[in-house]
Write a protein that holds these residues in place. Structure first.
Motif, PDB file in Angstrom:
ATOM      1  N   LYS A  35       7.419  23.758 -14.185  1.00  0.00           N
ATOM      2  CA  LYS A  35       6.442  23.156 -15.099  1.00  0.00           C
ATOM      3  C   LYS A  35       6.986  22.962 -16.499  1.00  0.00           C
ATOM      4  CE  LYS A  35       4.178  27.535 -16.366  1.00  0.00           C
ATOM      5  NZ  LYS A  35       2.881  28.252 -16.384  1.00  0.00           N
ATOM      6  N   GLU A  36       8.100  23.643 -16.823  1.00  0.00           N
ATOM      7  CA  GLU A  36       8.672  23.515 -18.157  1.00  0.00           C
ATOM      8  C   GLU A  36       9.600  22.306 -18.265  1.00  0.00           C
ATOM      9  OE1 GLU A  36       7.598  25.301 -20.582  1.00  0.00           O
ATOM     10  OE2 GLU A  36       6.354  26.479 -19.228  1.00  0.00           O
ATOM     11  N   ASP A  37      10.054  21.775 -17.124  1.00  0.00           N
ATOM     12  CA  ASP A  37      10.940  20.627 -17.148  1.00  0.00           C
ATOM     13  C   ASP A  37      10.187  19.389 -17.610  1.00  0.00           C
ATOM     14  OD1 ASP A  37      13.489  21.369 -16.618  1.00  0.00           O
ATOM     15  OD2 ASP A  37      13.394  21.046 -14.458  1.00  0.00           O
ATOM     16  N   ARG A  38      10.805  18.639 -18.495  1.00  0.00           N
ATOM     17  CA  ARG A  38      10.221  17.388 -18.953  1.00  0.00           C
ATOM     18  C   ARG A  38      11.293  16.554 -19.616  1.00  0.00           C
ATOM     19  NH1 ARG A  38       5.636  19.540 -22.749  1.00  0.00           N
ATOM     20  NH2 ARG A  38       5.479  20.967 -20.993  1.00  0.00           N
ATOM     21  N   LYS A  40      11.776  13.576 -22.574  1.00  0.00           N
ATOM     22  CA  LYS A  40      11.079  13.004 -23.718  1.00  0.00           C
ATOM     23  C   LYS A  40      11.813  11.770 -24.225  1.00  0.00           C
ATOM     24  CE  LYS A  40       9.561  17.592 -25.257  1.00  0.00           C
ATOM     25  NZ  LYS A  40       9.542  18.555 -26.388  1.00  0.00           N
ATOM     26  N   GLU A  45       6.494  11.432 -22.607  1.00  0.00           N
ATOM     27  CA  GLU A  45       7.081  12.490 -21.790  1.00  0.00           C
ATOM     28  C   GLU A  45       6.861  12.208 -20.305  1.00  0.00           C
ATOM     29  OE1 GLU A  45       5.461  16.272 -22.785  1.00  0.00           O
ATOM     30  OE2 GLU A  45       6.481  16.399 -24.714  1.00  0.00           O
ATOM     31  N   TRP A  46       7.862  12.604 -19.497  1.00  0.00           N
ATOM     32  CA  TRP A  46       7.695  12.574 -18.056  1.00  0.00           C
ATOM     33  C   TRP A  46       7.747  14.005 -17.545  1.00  0.00           C
ATOM     34  CZ3 TRP A  46      12.016  12.602 -14.116  1.00  0.00           C
ATOM     35  CH2 TRP A  46      11.499  12.585 -12.821  1.00  0.00           C
ATOM     36  N   HIS A  47       6.705  14.428 -16.826  1.00  0.00           N
ATOM     37  CA  HIS A  47       6.628  15.758 -16.256  1.00  0.00           C
ATOM     38  C   HIS A  47       6.923  15.662 -14.757  1.00  0.00           C
ATOM     39  CE1 HIS A  47       4.469  17.925 -19.681  1.00  0.00           C
ATOM     40  NE2 HIS A  47       4.607  16.686 -20.089  1.00  0.00           N
ATOM     41  N   ASN A  56       3.271  12.862 -26.283  1.00  0.00           N
ATOM     42  CA  ASN A  56       3.461  14.049 -27.108  1.00  0.00           C
ATOM     43  C   ASN A  56       3.288  13.670 -28.572  1.00  0.00           C
ATOM     44  OD1 ASN A  56       4.159  16.627 -27.957  1.00  0.00           O
ATOM     45  ND2 ASN A  56       6.330  16.157 -28.017  1.00  0.00           N
ATOM     46  N   GLU A 134      -2.887  11.394 -18.915  1.00  0.00           N
ATOM     47  CA  GLU A 134      -1.800  11.431 -17.941  1.00  0.00           C
ATOM     48  C   GLU A 134      -1.824  10.141 -17.131  1.00  0.00           C
ATOM     49  OE1 GLU A 134      -2.176  14.900 -15.533  1.00  0.00           O
ATOM     50  OE2 GLU A 134      -1.539  16.278 -17.116  1.00  0.00           O
TER      51      GLU A 134
END
Length: 284
Positions: A35-38, A40, A45-47, A56, A134
Protein backbone atom coordinates in the motif's frame (compact mmCIF):
# COMPACT_ATOMS: atom_id res chain seq x y z
CA UNK A 1 6.10 13.06 -32.34
CA UNK A 2 9.35 15.00 -32.09
CA UNK A 3 11.52 11.86 -31.95
CA UNK A 4 11.69 11.85 -28.13
CA UNK A 5 12.25 8.63 -26.17
CA UNK A 6 9.60 7.99 -23.54
CA UNK A 7 11.25 7.21 -20.20
CA UNK A 8 10.41 6.46 -16.54
CA UNK A 9 8.08 3.58 -17.35
CA UNK A 10 6.58 1.81 -14.33
CA UNK A 11 4.69 -1.47 -14.03
CA UNK A 12 3.46 -3.79 -11.30
CA UNK A 13 4.05 -6.79 -13.60
CA UNK A 14 7.56 -8.24 -13.69
CA UNK A 15 7.32 -9.43 -17.32
CA UNK A 16 6.50 -5.92 -18.48
CA UNK A 17 9.30 -4.33 -16.43
CA UNK A 18 11.88 -6.77 -17.83
CA UNK A 19 10.85 -5.89 -21.39
CA UNK A 20 11.65 -2.22 -20.78
CA UNK A 21 15.33 -1.17 -21.15
CA UNK A 22 16.79 -0.29 -17.74
CA UNK A 23 17.59 3.29 -18.74
CA UNK A 24 13.91 3.79 -19.63
CA UNK A 25 12.49 2.47 -16.36
CA UNK A 26 11.09 4.65 -13.62
CA UNK A 27 12.20 2.13 -10.97
CA UNK A 28 14.75 -0.66 -10.90
CA UNK A 29 12.17 -3.29 -9.87
CA UNK A 30 8.48 -3.85 -10.68
CA UNK A 31 6.16 -2.17 -8.21
CA UNK A 32 4.64 -4.46 -5.61
CA UNK A 33 1.10 -4.29 -4.28
CA UNK A 34 2.33 -2.81 -1.00
CA UNK A 35 0.00 0.00 0.00
CA UNK A 36 2.99 2.31 0.38
CA UNK A 37 4.09 1.89 -3.25
CA UNK A 38 3.09 4.74 -5.51
CA UNK A 39 4.30 6.64 -8.54
CA UNK A 40 4.06 10.43 -8.58
CA UNK A 41 4.08 12.87 -11.48
CA UNK A 42 3.30 16.55 -10.90
CA UNK A 43 0.65 15.90 -8.29
CA UNK A 44 -0.87 12.86 -10.02
CA UNK A 45 -0.30 9.54 -8.24
CA UNK A 46 -0.73 5.93 -9.31
CA UNK A 47 -1.40 3.43 -6.51
CA UNK A 48 -0.56 -0.07 -7.83
CA UNK A 49 -2.27 -1.87 -4.94
CA UNK A 50 -5.69 -0.49 -5.93
CA UNK A 51 -4.63 0.29 -9.52
CA UNK A 52 -6.05 3.77 -9.06
CA UNK A 53 -5.00 7.26 -10.01
CA UNK A 54 -5.28 9.91 -7.28
CA UNK A 55 -4.37 13.56 -6.87
CA UNK A 56 -1.81 14.64 -4.30
CA UNK A 57 -2.43 18.22 -3.19
CA UNK A 58 0.38 19.57 -1.02
CA UNK A 59 -0.33 21.80 1.98
CA UNK A 60 1.95 24.52 0.62
CA UNK A 61 -0.26 24.65 -2.48
CA UNK A 62 -3.21 25.54 -0.30
CA UNK A 63 -1.65 28.53 1.42
CA UNK A 64 -4.25 31.28 1.72
CA UNK A 65 -2.09 34.07 3.12
CA UNK A 66 -2.62 37.29 1.17
CA UNK A 67 -3.40 35.83 -2.28
CA UNK A 68 -2.23 37.78 -5.31
CA UNK A 69 -2.85 37.21 -9.00
CA UNK A 70 0.60 35.58 -9.21
CA UNK A 71 -0.04 33.07 -6.40
CA UNK A 72 -3.51 32.29 -7.76
CA UNK A 73 -2.12 31.53 -11.23
CA UNK A 74 0.66 29.40 -9.72
CA UNK A 75 -1.78 27.36 -7.62
CA UNK A 76 -4.13 26.70 -10.55
CA UNK A 77 -1.20 25.69 -12.78
CA UNK A 78 0.13 23.28 -10.13
CA UNK A 79 -2.67 20.77 -10.78
CA UNK A 80 -1.64 18.17 -13.37
CA UNK A 81 -4.74 16.87 -15.13
CA UNK A 82 -3.82 15.64 -18.64
CA UNK A 83 -7.07 13.74 -19.21
CA UNK A 84 -9.43 16.37 -17.85
CA UNK A 85 -10.74 14.43 -14.84
CA UNK A 86 -10.78 17.61 -12.75
CA UNK A 87 -12.35 19.95 -15.29
CA UNK A 88 -15.17 21.30 -13.04
CA UNK A 89 -12.52 22.43 -10.54
CA UNK A 90 -9.57 23.23 -12.80
CA UNK A 91 -11.16 24.99 -15.75
CA UNK A 92 -14.52 26.21 -14.57
CA UNK A 93 -13.61 27.22 -11.02
CA UNK A 94 -9.94 27.98 -11.71
CA UNK A 95 -9.79 29.55 -15.16
CA UNK A 96 -13.06 31.42 -14.78
CA UNK A 97 -11.68 32.89 -11.56
CA UNK A 98 -8.50 33.95 -13.40
CA UNK A 99 -10.65 35.63 -16.02
CA UNK A 100 -12.26 37.67 -13.24
CA UNK A 101 -8.81 38.79 -12.07
CA UNK A 102 -7.93 39.98 -15.57
CA UNK A 103 -11.19 41.93 -15.71
CA UNK A 104 -10.19 43.60 -12.42
CA UNK A 105 -6.97 44.74 -14.18
CA UNK A 106 -4.85 43.65 -11.23
CA UNK A 107 -1.06 43.60 -11.45
CA UNK A 108 0.65 40.28 -10.77
CA UNK A 109 1.56 41.13 -7.17
CA UNK A 110 -1.58 43.08 -6.25
CA UNK A 111 -3.61 41.65 -3.38
CA UNK A 112 -7.07 40.40 -4.25
CA UNK A 113 -10.08 42.52 -3.16
CA UNK A 114 -12.07 41.07 -0.20
CA UNK A 115 -14.93 39.65 -2.27
CA UNK A 116 -12.48 37.71 -4.48
CA UNK A 117 -10.47 36.54 -1.46
CA UNK A 118 -13.59 34.81 -0.13
CA UNK A 119 -14.22 33.18 -3.53
CA UNK A 120 -10.58 32.06 -3.70
CA UNK A 121 -10.74 30.51 -0.23
CA UNK A 122 -13.83 28.57 -1.32
CA UNK A 123 -11.88 27.30 -4.33
CA UNK A 124 -8.98 26.19 -2.11
CA UNK A 125 -11.37 24.33 0.17
CA UNK A 126 -12.69 22.45 -2.86
CA UNK A 127 -9.14 21.58 -3.88
CA UNK A 128 -8.63 19.70 -0.62
CA UNK A 129 -11.49 17.39 -1.61
CA UNK A 130 -9.50 16.29 -4.67
CA UNK A 131 -7.45 14.06 -2.38
CA UNK A 132 -10.35 11.62 -2.06
CA UNK A 133 -10.96 11.28 -5.81
CA UNK A 134 -9.86 7.94 -7.29
CA UNK A 135 -9.96 7.10 -10.99
CA UNK A 136 -9.45 3.46 -12.11
CA UNK A 137 -6.49 2.95 -14.44
CA UNK A 138 -8.16 -0.08 -16.06
CA UNK A 139 -11.62 0.60 -17.47
CA UNK A 140 -12.60 -3.07 -17.10
CA UNK A 141 -12.59 -4.30 -20.70
CA UNK A 142 -11.66 -7.70 -22.13
CA UNK A 143 -11.59 -8.93 -25.70
CA UNK A 144 -15.04 -10.50 -25.23
CA UNK A 145 -16.77 -7.31 -24.11
CA UNK A 146 -18.79 -4.91 -26.24
CA UNK A 147 -17.63 -1.32 -25.88
CA UNK A 148 -19.65 1.81 -26.56
CA UNK A 149 -18.39 5.39 -26.45
CA UNK A 150 -20.77 8.06 -25.15
CA UNK A 151 -19.88 11.73 -25.38
CA UNK A 152 -21.73 14.64 -23.76
CA UNK A 153 -21.41 18.37 -24.43
CA UNK A 154 -22.78 21.51 -22.80
CA UNK A 155 -22.32 25.27 -22.72
CA UNK A 156 -23.01 28.27 -20.52
CA UNK A 157 -22.12 31.96 -20.65
CA UNK A 158 -18.80 31.18 -18.96
CA UNK A 159 -17.59 27.85 -20.37
CA UNK A 160 -18.11 25.09 -22.92
CA UNK A 161 -17.29 21.46 -22.13
CA UNK A 162 -17.25 17.89 -23.42
CA UNK A 163 -16.81 14.59 -21.62
CA UNK A 164 -16.49 11.00 -22.90
CA UNK A 165 -17.38 7.78 -21.10
CA UNK A 166 -16.92 4.18 -22.11
CA UNK A 167 -19.87 1.83 -21.56
CA UNK A 168 -18.77 -1.77 -21.11
CA UNK A 169 -21.38 -4.39 -21.89
CA UNK A 170 -20.52 -7.87 -20.55
CA UNK A 171 -22.39 -11.10 -21.22
CA UNK A 172 -23.71 -11.77 -17.72
CA UNK A 173 -23.21 -8.47 -15.84
CA UNK A 174 -24.80 -5.05 -15.68
CA UNK A 175 -23.18 -2.55 -18.09
CA UNK A 176 -20.53 -0.33 -16.48
CA UNK A 177 -19.56 3.23 -17.38
CA UNK A 178 -16.07 4.63 -16.94
CA UNK A 179 -14.90 8.22 -17.28
CA UNK A 180 -12.28 8.46 -20.05
CA UNK A 181 -11.52 12.11 -20.65
CA UNK A 182 -12.99 15.62 -20.61
CA UNK A 183 -12.16 19.06 -21.92
CA UNK A 184 -13.41 22.51 -20.98
CA UNK A 185 -12.80 25.95 -22.43
CA UNK A 186 -13.61 29.32 -20.90
CA UNK A 187 -15.78 31.31 -23.28
CA UNK A 188 -14.41 34.55 -24.76
CA UNK A 189 -15.49 37.81 -23.20
CA UNK A 190 -17.19 38.79 -26.47
CA UNK A 191 -20.90 38.05 -26.10
CA UNK A 192 -22.23 35.04 -28.01
CA UNK A 193 -25.69 33.49 -28.05
CA UNK A 194 -26.26 30.30 -26.03
CA UNK A 195 -27.17 28.27 -29.17
CA UNK A 196 -23.84 29.20 -30.77
CA UNK A 197 -21.98 28.31 -27.59
CA UNK A 198 -23.82 24.98 -27.51
CA UNK A 199 -22.73 24.42 -31.11
CA UNK A 200 -19.14 25.20 -30.14
CA UNK A 201 -19.38 22.60 -27.39
CA UNK A 202 -20.59 20.06 -29.97
CA UNK A 203 -17.52 20.81 -32.10
CA UNK A 204 -15.35 20.37 -29.01
CA UNK A 205 -16.96 16.98 -28.37
CA UNK A 206 -16.49 15.83 -31.96
CA UNK A 207 -12.78 16.72 -31.81
CA UNK A 208 -12.33 15.04 -28.44
CA UNK A 209 -14.05 11.87 -29.66
CA UNK A 210 -11.72 11.78 -32.67
CA UNK A 211 -8.72 11.94 -30.31
CA UNK A 212 -10.06 9.11 -28.14
CA UNK A 213 -10.78 6.83 -31.09
CA UNK A 214 -7.41 7.58 -32.68
CA UNK A 215 -5.58 6.69 -29.45
CA UNK A 216 -6.97 3.12 -29.37
CA UNK A 217 -6.81 1.35 -32.74
CA UNK A 218 -9.44 -1.24 -31.77
CA UNK A 219 -11.95 1.56 -31.06
CA UNK A 220 -11.99 2.93 -34.60
CA UNK A 221 -15.31 1.23 -35.42
CA UNK A 222 -16.73 1.29 -31.89
CA UNK A 223 -20.37 2.29 -31.53
CA UNK A 224 -20.33 6.02 -30.83
CA UNK A 225 -23.08 8.18 -29.36
CA UNK A 226 -23.11 11.98 -28.95
CA UNK A 227 -25.44 13.71 -26.49
CA UNK A 228 -26.53 17.34 -26.17
CA UNK A 229 -29.35 19.10 -24.32
CA UNK A 230 -29.70 21.68 -27.10
CA UNK A 231 -32.55 21.04 -29.55
CA UNK A 232 -31.27 23.94 -31.66
CA UNK A 233 -27.93 22.18 -32.21
CA UNK A 234 -29.73 18.97 -33.17
CA UNK A 235 -31.86 20.85 -35.71
CA UNK A 236 -28.71 22.39 -37.24
CA UNK A 237 -27.04 19.01 -37.46
CA UNK A 238 -30.09 17.43 -39.08
CA UNK A 239 -29.71 19.57 -42.21
CA UNK A 240 -27.01 20.29 -44.79
CA UNK A 241 -24.40 22.90 -43.72
CA UNK A 242 -25.11 24.98 -46.84
CA UNK A 243 -28.56 25.82 -45.52
CA UNK A 244 -27.18 27.81 -42.59
CA UNK A 245 -25.27 31.08 -42.39
CA UNK A 246 -21.50 30.89 -42.70
CA UNK A 247 -20.54 30.53 -39.03
CA UNK A 248 -23.12 27.89 -38.19
CA UNK A 249 -22.57 26.10 -41.50
CA UNK A 250 -18.82 25.86 -40.90
CA UNK A 251 -19.30 24.37 -37.44
CA UNK A 252 -21.92 21.89 -38.67
CA UNK A 253 -19.64 20.87 -41.53
CA UNK A 254 -16.81 20.16 -39.09
CA UNK A 255 -19.08 17.98 -36.94
CA UNK A 256 -20.42 16.12 -40.00
CA UNK A 257 -16.84 15.30 -41.01
CA UNK A 258 -16.55 12.78 -38.16
CA UNK A 259 -20.15 11.95 -37.18
CA UNK A 260 -23.62 11.56 -38.67
CA UNK A 261 -26.84 13.24 -37.50
CA UNK A 262 -28.14 9.78 -36.52
CA UNK A 263 -25.38 9.51 -33.90
CA UNK A 264 -26.56 12.63 -32.08
CA UNK A 265 -29.16 12.37 -29.32
CA UNK A 266 -31.04 14.66 -26.96
CA UNK A 267 -31.07 14.47 -23.17
CA UNK A 268 -32.56 16.74 -20.53
CA UNK A 269 -30.32 19.37 -18.96
CA UNK A 270 -30.46 17.92 -15.45
CA UNK A 271 -29.32 14.54 -16.83
CA UNK A 272 -26.25 15.95 -18.57
CA UNK A 273 -23.09 14.78 -16.71
CA UNK A 274 -20.95 17.57 -18.16
CA UNK A 275 -23.21 20.28 -16.73
CA UNK A 276 -20.92 20.71 -13.70
CA UNK A 277 -18.01 21.64 -15.98
CA UNK A 278 -19.88 24.61 -17.47
CA UNK A 279 -21.70 25.92 -14.41
CA UNK A 280 -19.44 24.75 -11.60
CA UNK A 281 -19.95 21.87 -9.16
CA UNK A 282 -21.83 24.09 -6.71
CA UNK A 283 -24.52 24.87 -9.29
CA UNK A 284 -25.02 21.33 -10.62
Amino acid sequence: MGGFDLRKWNSNLEEVSEAIPEHHRGSAHPLSFNKEDRVKALGLEWHPQRDMFMFNIHAKTLSTGGPTKRTVASTIASLFDPLGWLQPIMTYEGQVFMQKLWLQKLEWDDKLPPELVYEWQTYLAEMTNLRVIEVPRWIGTTSKDRIELHGFCDASRTAIAAVIYSRIVKHSEEPKARLLTAKTKVTPLAVQTIPRLELNSAVLLAKLMNQVKASVVSWTDTATHYWTDSTTVLSWLDDHPARWKTYVGDQVSEIHASSTPEQWYHLRTHENPVDCATRGPQQS
